[in-house]
Design an enzyme around this catalytic site. Structure first.
Site, mmCIF file in Angstrom:
data_model
loop_
_atom_site.group_PDB
_atom_site.id
_atom_site.type_symbol
_atom_site.label_atom_id
_atom_site.label_comp_id
_atom_site.label_asym_id
_atom_site.label_seq_id
_atom_site.Cartn_x
_atom_site.Cartn_y
_atom_site.Cartn_z
ATOM 1 N N GLY A 1 0.891 -1.094 0.146
ATOM 2 C CA GLY A 1 0.103 0.076 0.036
ATOM 3 C C GLY A 1 0.895 1.073 -0.165
ATOM 4 O O GLY A 1 0.428 2.121 0.523
ATOM 5 N N GLY B 1 -0.321 4.689 -0.818
ATOM 6 C CA GLY B 1 -1.566 5.300 -0.104
ATOM 7 C C GLY B 1 -1.162 6.279 0.909
ATOM 8 O O GLY B 1 0.126 6.715 0.657
ATOM 9 N N ASP C 1 -1.361 -6.937 -6.905
ATOM 10 C CA ASP C 1 -2.371 -7.043 -5.816
ATOM 11 C C ASP C 1 -1.892 -8.086 -4.786
ATOM 12 O O ASP C 1 -1.286 -9.099 -4.934
ATOM 13 C CB ASP C 1 -3.551 -7.930 -6.452
ATOM 14 C CG ASP C 1 -4.858 -7.952 -5.621
ATOM 15 O OD1 ASP C 1 -4.494 -8.023 -4.248
ATOM 16 O OD2 ASP C 1 -5.952 -8.098 -6.205
ATOM 17 N N ILE C 2 -2.029 -7.663 -3.445
ATOM 18 C CA ILE C 2 -1.397 -8.235 -2.554
ATOM 19 C C ILE C 2 -2.035 -9.792 -2.139
ATOM 20 O O ILE C 2 -1.434 -10.574 -1.286
ATOM 21 C CB ILE C 2 -1.514 -7.645 -1.141
ATOM 22 C CG1 ILE C 2 -2.948 -7.076 -0.812
ATOM 23 C CG2 ILE C 2 -0.204 -6.396 -1.112
ATOM 24 C CD1 ILE C 2 -3.153 -7.017 0.666
ATOM 25 N N TYR D 1 -14.533 -4.129 7.562
ATOM 26 C CA TYR D 1 -13.245 -3.641 7.965
ATOM 27 C C TYR D 1 -12.654 -3.669 9.400
ATOM 28 O O TYR D 1 -11.630 -4.476 9.452
ATOM 29 C CB TYR D 1 -13.134 -2.004 7.473
ATOM 30 C CG TYR D 1 -11.797 -1.433 7.714
ATOM 31 C CD1 TYR D 1 -10.666 -1.499 7.241
ATOM 32 C CD2 TYR D 1 -11.768 -0.531 8.644
ATOM 33 C CE1 TYR D 1 -9.536 -0.751 7.313
ATOM 34 C CE2 TYR D 1 -10.497 0.584 9.092
ATOM 35 C CZ TYR D 1 -9.501 0.071 8.346
ATOM 36 O OH TYR D 1 -8.432 0.710 8.528
ATOM 37 N N LYS E 1 -9.871 -6.276 10.537
ATOM 38 C CA LYS E 1 -8.653 -5.796 11.161
ATOM 39 C C LYS E 1 -8.664 -6.612 12.533
ATOM 40 O O LYS E 1 -7.455 -6.934 12.760
ATOM 41 C CB LYS E 1 -8.756 -4.373 11.449
ATOM 42 C CG LYS E 1 -8.599 -3.509 10.008
ATOM 43 C CD LYS E 1 -6.953 -3.560 9.623
ATOM 44 C CE LYS E 1 -6.631 -2.690 8.472
ATOM 45 N NZ LYS E 1 -5.444 -2.682 8.255
#
Ligand code: SER
Length: 336
Positions: free
Chosen positions: A8, A11, A52-53, A151, A155
């Protein structure tokens, strides 16, 4: 020379972290991002993977790198994740599992645990009502862990997955006693950067309000004026990540730490913005679903463990964040 992997990287946190590492002589950065890194940032790093991870090919390409620290910043934030929960799960959970597995393999090959720095979030908290939110005040790491968003759920689970990969991986297997991953997580408040604008988060109203005012644009805030969650200036976010990475493992009593800086209401942020940009036009048009998300997040965090264990102290309170960081830099950014 140590090798650091940043996912990322394009970002908001990624930009600031790359700026930080560009000033370190002894760090080689490998950057991963789905989008092309802007040339100014691509120049700052040793290697860029545009991927893409959650792509297994990326993970196998990275296996030969001697990575000592991994900053896994790539994620779909809370609003984006609610629009596409399955995709969020694939990126936020499967992507993290792939990178934890990568770290485990590298740690095993090199013989030193890979430090895995994971930005978690206040979205792991789930307060049931505004009354409960108000009564709870500054919450501890182990309270109210009933997230309402994909989300937050992703997490919270990945915090636990990181702990598992560090401490208990394959409890019944031959490699069980080997420690190959050193997982460390921070629960970030909403981050506000002077140089980038977030996308897909639900704390975005604060940075959006400031950046709109600096450009002379009107802004309709998508939460009520009384909405309160913790925020932090981006330089403190990067400082926290780097400090936690450098902390002595023996001093860490937790794998996951709250960090706080200031916790203003939307109206208090608007007042600061209005003070800096008197022509700012800020109105309120609460979006029911996004409002419900931030209402479920805590009003503030108790970060005493981070302060005690690794010396966490933010440099910026609300006034300093505006006066010494946001306003001067944002003004110069939009002045060209
Ligand atoms: N900034 C994040 C979001 O709004 C919270 O961690 O989704």
């Amino acid at each position: 020379m140590s090798t650091v992997l940043v996912t990322g990287a394009g970002g908001e946190i990624g930009h600031s972290l790359l700026d930080h590492f560009a000033q370190q002589q002894n760090t080689k950065v490998i950057a991963v991002d789905l989008a092309q890194l802007p040339p100014a940032y691509a120049q700052k790093v040793h290697k860029v993977y545009q991927a893409d991870i959650s792509d297994p090919n990326l993970i196998s390409d990275l296996e030969s790198e001697d990575i000592s620290e991994l900053y896994h910043l790539a994620a779909l934030l809370s609003t984006s994740a609610e629009k596409n929960p399955e995709r969020a799960h694939a990126v936020n959970v499967n992507g993290t599992l792939g990178l934890l597995t990568l770290s485990r393999k590298i740690g095993e090959r090199v013989g030193v645990p890979v430090k895995f720095l994971f930005p978690s979030t206040i979205a792991v908290y789930g307060l049931k009502s505004l009354e409960q939110k108000q009564q709870a005040g500054a919450v501890n790491e182990d309270q109210y862990l009933t997230p309402t968003t994909m989300y937050g759920i992703n997490k919270l689970y990945c915090e636990q997955l990181g702990g598992y990969m560090s401490d208990r991986y394959g409890q019944l297997s031959a490699s069980a006693s080997k420690k190959n991953v050193d997982f460390r997580a921070l629960r970030f408040p909403g981050l506000i950067s002077a140089t980038t604008i977030p996308s897909g988060g639900t704390s975005d109203y604060a940075p959006e309000m400031i950046h709109a005012a600096a450009q002379g644009k009107p802004y309709a805030c998508f939460v009520r004026p009384d909405t309160r969650i913790p925020f932090m200036a981006m330089p403190d976010g990067v400082k926290a990540l780097v400090q936690l990475a450098a902390a002595n493992a023996d001093a860490l009593t937790k794998r996951v730490y709250n960090i706080g800086a200031f916790a203003p209401s939307a109206e208090e942020i608007a007042e600061m913005v209005q003070g800096a940009f008197p022509a700012a036009q800020i109105t309120y048009e609460p979006h029911m679903k996004r409002q419900a998300i931030v209402d479920s997040w805590c009003a503030d965090v108790n970060d005493s463990a981070a302060r005690k264990d690794w010396g966490w102290v933010p440099d910026y309170d609300l006034n300093k964040a505006f006066n010494d960081y946001l306003i001067p830099i944002i003004s110069s950014v939009y002045a060209g």
